[in-house]
Structure formats: C-alpha cells, structure tokens
Write an enzyme that holds these catalytic residues in place. Structure first.
Site, PDB file in Angstrom:
ATOM      1  N   LYS A  79     -19.782 -17.774 -61.236  1.00 24.66           N
ATOM      2  CA  LYS A  79     -18.783 -16.716 -61.394  1.00 24.66           C
ATOM      3  C   LYS A  79     -18.512 -16.423 -62.876  1.00 24.66           C
ATOM      4  O   LYS A  79     -18.397 -17.354 -63.667  1.00 24.66           O
ATOM      5  CB  LYS A  79     -17.506 -17.210 -60.693  1.00 24.66           C
ATOM      6  CG  LYS A  79     -16.280 -16.361 -60.886  1.00 24.66           C
ATOM      7  CD  LYS A  79     -16.240 -15.208 -59.939  1.00 24.66           C
ATOM      8  CE  LYS A  79     -15.123 -14.243 -60.300  1.00 24.66           C
ATOM      9  NZ  LYS A  79     -15.489 -12.846 -60.026  1.00 24.66           N
ATOM     10  N   GLY A  80     -18.421 -15.141 -63.215  1.00 24.73           N
ATOM     11  CA  GLY A  80     -18.213 -14.745 -64.611  1.00 24.73           C
ATOM     12  C   GLY A  80     -17.032 -15.449 -65.257  1.00 24.73           C
ATOM     13  O   GLY A  80     -15.938 -15.466 -64.694  1.00 24.73           O
TER      14      GLY A  80
ATOM     15  N   GLY B 276     -12.005  -7.715 -60.363  1.00 25.01           N
ATOM     16  CA  GLY B 276     -11.325  -7.650 -61.656  1.00 25.01           C
ATOM     17  C   GLY B 276     -11.574  -8.888 -62.498  1.00 25.01           C
ATOM     18  O   GLY B 276     -10.727  -9.289 -63.294  1.00 25.01           O
ATOM     19  N   LEU B 277     -12.758  -9.484 -62.314  1.00 22.87           N
ATOM     20  CA  LEU B 277     -13.186 -10.601 -63.162  1.00 22.87           C
ATOM     21  C   LEU B 277     -12.229 -11.778 -63.124  1.00 22.87           C
ATOM     22  O   LEU B 277     -12.077 -12.506 -64.104  1.00 22.87           O
ATOM     23  CB  LEU B 277     -13.410 -10.116 -64.605  1.00 22.87           C
ATOM     24  CG  LEU B 277     -14.430  -8.978 -64.766  1.00 22.87           C
ATOM     25  CD1 LEU B 277     -14.356  -8.359 -66.161  1.00 22.87           C
ATOM     26  CD2 LEU B 277     -15.848  -9.452 -64.501  1.00 22.87           C
TER      27      LEU B 277
ATOM     28  N   CYS C  58     -18.301  -5.050 -68.707  1.00 21.24           N
ATOM     29  CA  CYS C  58     -16.861  -5.095 -68.927  1.00 21.24           C
ATOM     30  C   CYS C  58     -16.490  -4.181 -70.102  1.00 21.24           C
ATOM     31  O   CYS C  58     -17.313  -3.910 -70.965  1.00 21.24           O
ATOM     32  CB  CYS C  58     -16.428  -6.525 -69.205  1.00 21.24           C
ATOM     33  SG  CYS C  58     -17.519  -7.384 -70.357  1.00 21.24           S
TER      34      CYS C  58
ATOM     35  N   LYS D   4     -27.200  -9.086 -68.560  1.00 22.65           N
ATOM     36  CA  LYS D   4     -27.118  -8.477 -67.223  1.00 22.65           C
ATOM     37  C   LYS D   4     -26.784  -7.005 -67.381  1.00 22.65           C
ATOM     38  O   LYS D   4     -25.720  -6.646 -67.890  1.00 22.65           O
ATOM     39  CB  LYS D   4     -26.076  -9.187 -66.362  1.00 22.65           C
ATOM     40  CG  LYS D   4     -26.074  -8.687 -64.921  1.00 22.65           C
ATOM     41  CD  LYS D   4     -25.286  -9.597 -63.995  1.00 22.65           C
ATOM     42  CE  LYS D   4     -25.328  -9.128 -62.550  1.00 22.65           C
ATOM     43  NZ  LYS D   4     -24.599 -10.049 -61.652  1.00 22.65           N
TER      44      LYS D   4
ATOM     45  N   ASN E 212     -26.571  -4.841 -62.020  1.00 20.26           N
ATOM     46  CA  ASN E 212     -25.200  -5.116 -61.643  1.00 20.26           C
ATOM     47  C   ASN E 212     -24.804  -4.054 -60.595  1.00 20.26           C
ATOM     48  O   ASN E 212     -25.619  -3.214 -60.237  1.00 20.26           O
ATOM     49  CB  ASN E 212     -24.310  -5.041 -62.895  1.00 20.26           C
ATOM     50  CG  ASN E 212     -23.064  -5.906 -62.765  1.00 20.26           C
ATOM     51  OD1 ASN E 212     -22.529  -6.061 -61.665  1.00 20.26           O
ATOM     52  ND2 ASN E 212     -22.600  -6.461 -63.855  1.00 20.26           N
ATOM     53  N   THR E 213     -23.569  -4.070 -60.128  1.00 22.20           N
ATOM     54  CA  THR E 213     -23.179  -3.138 -59.067  1.00 22.20           C
ATOM     55  C   THR E 213     -23.148  -1.684 -59.557  1.00 22.20           C
ATOM     56  O   THR E 213     -22.962  -1.427 -60.744  1.00 22.20           O
ATOM     57  CB  THR E 213     -21.777  -3.482 -58.523  1.00 22.20           C
ATOM     58  OG1 THR E 213     -20.860  -3.463 -59.612  1.00 22.20           O
ATOM     59  CG2 THR E 213     -21.763  -4.844 -57.857  1.00 22.20           C
TER      60      THR E 213
ATOM     61  N   GLY F  77     -27.359 -11.978 -53.923  1.00 21.37           N
ATOM     62  CA  GLY F  77     -25.961 -11.653 -54.194  1.00 21.37           C
ATOM     63  C   GLY F  77     -25.130 -11.588 -52.944  1.00 21.37           C
ATOM     64  O   GLY F  77     -24.995 -12.572 -52.213  1.00 21.37           O
TER      65      GLY F  77
END
Lengths: 262, 304
Positions: B44-45, B71-72, B129, B165, B192-193, B265
């Site tokens: 996880k980030g 939201g990270l 981000c 990424k 990424n998404t 994922g």
C-alpha cells in the site's frame, strides 16, 4: 482451532442447498455448511462461481445462521449483484470466504436488547435461534416492508418481539420513543445490540449515550475485499479516527464511532 | 519453464507481483496464500506521515470493474517499517514499497528512509498524486515534474531499484516514460487507474465522496495493454504491466507485448487467492503453449 487450520478453512467452495424468494425482493440462500466457529455479527464474502467480470466484486453478507444443517444468508435486492444472486439454484456453487470481522459480544446470562432496522435483522436470526436462554433476549424491529418478508413469526415464538412499521416521520418518532424506553431499561447490567441503516444506528447511538447504555452497533458498508486490503469500507470513529468495517468491525461499541455526531 | 525474471536489479522467482493498494501491507492475505510463492509484493502506498484518506463513499462497482477514491490512506512509512516489514518474508520475496509525496523534498526524504531498510527491495513511485507546492498539478501528467520526482527518489535510493508508476490519464504516456527513463528510473509500471465517475440519478449525488475516482478491473485491460505495448517500444528499461489482469492468460498478454513482470490488482478482491493461483497457472500455461523461455516470448508480438 489452530491458526493454521483457520487459514485452511477461510476460503470455501460451497454448494447451494436451497433458495427461497419472499415478497418485496427478499431472499434466502442456504448453503452446504462449512465447519466454522462464528459469532453473530460476523460476515462473509460471497461470489457465485458463474460470475465472470460483471458483477466484478463479491458481496458482503451477514451470517444469518449457521448450524449443522446449513449456512443461511438473507438479503434484500438492492442492485445488480443482489439481483443476480437470486438466479442461484440448488446445486450451483458459490465461493465464500469467512467468517470475517468482529461479531457481537454478549454472555448467555446477560439481559440483551436487540434493535434491528430492516435487513439489520439478519445477524440476529441465528443469535435468537441458538441462544441458550432466550428469555434474556428482547427485540425491537423497525421495518419498512410488510412483516411477512421477515422471519418474525418464527423469532417471536422464541423471544419477546416488538415490531414497528417505519415508513413515515410519525412512525419514526414512535420507533424512537419505543427504543428510548427500552434502552433505558437495559442501561444497567444489560447490553444493547443494534444493526440497521446508518440513520437508525445514529439514533440508537444517541439514545444510548443519553441513557448510559452499553451498546454495540453492526455497520453495513459497501466492501470490495472484506479482509482489510482495499480500505474501501472506512467508517469514521470518535476522535477523528478511521476504522475499517471489515476488520475492525463490523461490530463496534457505540462509543468507538461518532455516528450520532454525523 | 524457468520462471525467474530480472527487474531493474531485482531477481523475481516469477513475474507475478501484487499491485499497490490491493494487497494491504502484505500480511492481510496470509489466510489465502503464502507470500513466499509470489514474485514480489508491492505494498500500500506510503507517505512520510500517516494519512486518514477520504471521507464518504470510497468504492463503487462499475461494469467489469470498480472505482475507488481511498485518498491514499496509510499508516505512514515509519509504522510500516516497524510493525509490518518484520513480519514479511522479505528474505525470500522482494518487498517493494510504493511511495508518494506532495513535493520533491518529501519524495527524497521518504526514499532515503525506506531505501535504508534492509527488508525493502525497491521503491515504486506513485506520481499520480498532486504536487502541493505546484498548486496541485499532478507529477505524473507533466514530463518535467515526473522526471524531477524520479531524480529526487533515484538520488536517495542508493542501490535499490526505483520503479515509476505511470498514470494513463495523460495525452501520451510514452512521453512520460521516456522522461523518467532519462531521469534514471530503473523500471516503469503501468497503468495506474483511469479517472472515472459514477452518479446516482435518484439522489442526484456522485457515488464517491470525492466525486471522481480511479477505475480498475477488467474494464481497463485493453487500455493498459496498449499503453504497455507502446511504452515497451519506446524505452529500454523493464516495464511492469498491470490493469485488469484476472488470469494467467491476461498476464501472458502483457508479457507478449513486452512486459517483464505483471501486477495483480483489484482482481484479488474478487478472488483473494488469485495472486497465488496465478503463479502455478502461469507455469502450466507456458508448458501448454510451448513457451521455452521468457526471452523467447516476451515482446514477440507479431504486428506485420
């Protein structure tokens, strides 16, 4: 059961024994029972084998009951996934992982008030059926749909139940009043266990705080993974904390959350 | 067939990694499989400080996929290193830390701290981000900003590989890929998404609390595949492919267009055993298709 055995039994491929459709979109699914030790309030993730990519995600469901006969699930159609689940027939296979999360805490000798709003009845079904001292239980049930959609007749044979239809603001005021009186009655040695929609649980939390009752609430939230990795099911806790319903709950003490401040 | 692959200085026992944000901090899925069988895990980030994430609805199912706006949320790099890293079998399976920051200095500080940890094999830099100093512009949408973020991390990462990424929400993903390659990236991972949205016509509200979120799942696989295909033809560093992988067949598709490794994922939400079962299934599939080595198959898509 050792940790190793629990790991082995978390993930199951279960056969559908029986399905039953009631009025107004309510359904029962009975599955070949896994040998789990479980607590009411715990849940599972379910994904029918035949689902490919759409619906994509499994569905979180309260364990309504589990005994030697069947693992029983009770749900209301609210969208694509819950509708597609109604196509299941006996003999079909579903993937299930569970029991997940933290269930309700109570001891058989404690006087326990159960508060259920609509589908919030689900986790209490098995609790009521298997409780060794049903005389210690009492249920207030607020419901929108007709009573015939719920297994209330059966549960009323075992414990004292009060059903209040909750459709109008006037109904809601009546339900609140009934719950207030009962919560006051259970604020001493008793415990209050509640499950239902968010506004219902907010009301229960407020009444519990005002009357000093020891209350646990079972949260219903959308979930993607059910085991703590997606962080999709967060619920706001007291003091700015964030909890995950799937691993920290879904049952919380009312004070842990800030529901009545929402 | 020998499954081992080299990835920017890392040796993976097979090309299957978990994607950041879908595998927690690496210990949560232990009931579903043994991390030691995986090629690697991306956790996880992580940010320097813990973050609470977004309020309101965070996930929404969409056709063949899902939107998220977590939201990270994370516990912060320090807590991850103290509480989770010691419980992970990092001696046997590379643990890659996904990182994000609000400015270049923060990226550098985070990279220095994490690269210094023995148990961390490499860093994956999330440049989707917003850069708080640059008025919220996203690092990943501007080649110069992406390159600077990459350089900031690369400089502090010592001998640990740095993977950038990449976001698909750009006009030309190959431009960003080239920029970070020039800035010293050891590998890139993509995609990424995709930005997405869902609304409820009855409540007249967005489904996600943050209105817009990121789309993942099988719905995005064709988008991911073309992005990986194009980037593989433009850069010389290894490419990690991800986006909608739900099977060993999907994984091989990404490898066929040039990916060195793949990440599983959101499909592991639908089947938590998938990252683990995919490893053995991939090996079987290579046998079935008569693939003799990764070198013989990787990037050998015939377009003529």
């Amino acid at each position: 059961m050792t940790t190793e055995e629990q790991k082995m039994t978390l993930h199951h491929d279960l056969k559908v024994l029986e399905t039953e459709s009631l009025d107004s979109g309510f359904h029962w699914l009975r599955l070949n029972p896994p040998s789990w030790s479980w607590q009411p309030g715990q849940f599972l993730m379910l994904r029918p084998r035949e689902w490919s990519s759409d619906p994509f995600l499994p569905r979180p469901l309260s364990i309504a009951d589990l005994d030697g006969e069947a693992l029983s699930l009770f749900w209301h159609v609210v969208g694509k996934g819950t509708r597609k689940m109604t196509h299941l027939r006996s003999g079909d296979r579903v993937r299930v992982w569970g029991p997940l999360g933290r269930g309700f805490y109570f001891e058989p000798h404690m006087p326990v008030l159960l508060l259920a709003g609509g589908m919030g009845l689900a986790p209490f079904i098995g609790l009521i059926r298997h409780h060794p001292h049903p005389e210690n239980l009492e249920l207030i049930f607020g419901h929108r749909e007709d009573l015939s959609s719920y297994p209330l007749a059966e549960l009323s044979k075992r414990i004292l139940t009060w059903s209040l239809q909750d459709r109008t603001p006037k109904d809601l005021a009546k339900l609140e009043k009934a719950m207030k009186v009962k919560i006051q009655g259970y604020s001493g040695d008793g415990r209050v266990l509640a499950c239902g929609p968010r506004p219902f649980l907010s009301m229960v939390s407020r009444l519990s705080r005002e009357n000093g009752a020891r209350t646990q609430v079972c949260m219903e939230t959308p979930m993607a993974c059910g085991h703590g990795v997606c962080l999709g099911c967060s619920v706001p806790g007291a003091g700015g904390r964030t909890y995950q319903a799937c691993v920290d709950g879904p049952v919380f003490s009312a004070e842990e959350l800030a529901l009545d401040q929402e | 067939m020998e499954q081992t692959v080299a990835l920017g200085g890392l040796t993976l026992k097979n090309p299957v990694l978990t994607a950041s944000g879908t595998f927690g901090y690496g210990t949560e899925a232990s009931a579903f499989g043994d991390v030691r069988f995986l090629g690697g895990i991306v956790v996880k980030g992580l940010s320097l400080e813990a973050r609470p994430g977004n309020p309101g609805g965070r996930i929404a199912e969409t056709p063949c996929g899902m939107l998220n706006s977590i939201g990270l949320e994370n516990i912060g790099a320090g807590r991850f290193v103290r509480e989770f890293l010691p419980r992970l079998p990092w001696q046997e399976t590379p643990v890659v830390a996904n990182i994000y920051a609000g400015d270049y200095d923060e990226f550098a500080e985070l990279a220095a701290y994490l690269a210094d940890q023995e148990g961390i094999a490499g860093l994956e830099v999330n440049i989707s981000c917003p850069n708080v100093r640059a008025g919220g512009a996203r690092f990943g949408q501007d080649p110069d900003m992406a390159a600077k973020a990459c350089a900031a991390v690369r400089e502090k990462a010592g001998d640990k590989p740095v993977i950038l990424k990449l976001s698909p929400n750009v006009t030309d993903v190959t431009e960003i890929a080239r920029a970070v390659e020039d800035a010293g990236a050891d590998a890139v991972s993509l995609i990424n998404t995709l930005s997405g949205m869902a609304v409820d016509i009855r409540t007249r509200r967005p489904v996600l609390g943050s209105v817009i979120g990121g789309l993942s799942g099988p719905a995005i696989k064709p988008v991911a595949l073309q992005a990986v295909y194009r980037v593989c033809r433009e850069v010389n560093i290894p490419v990690v492919g991800l986006g909608g992988i739900t099977s060993a067949e999907d994984a091989l598709e990404f490898i066929l267009v040039g990916a060195r490794a793949v990440q599983v994922g959101s499909a592991s939400f639908a089947d938590p055993q998938l990252p683990f079962s995919l490893v053995s299934r991939l090996e079987e599939l290579c046998e079935e298709l008569g693939i003799e080595s990764w070198e013989e198959f990787r990037g050998r898509i015939e377009t003529e």
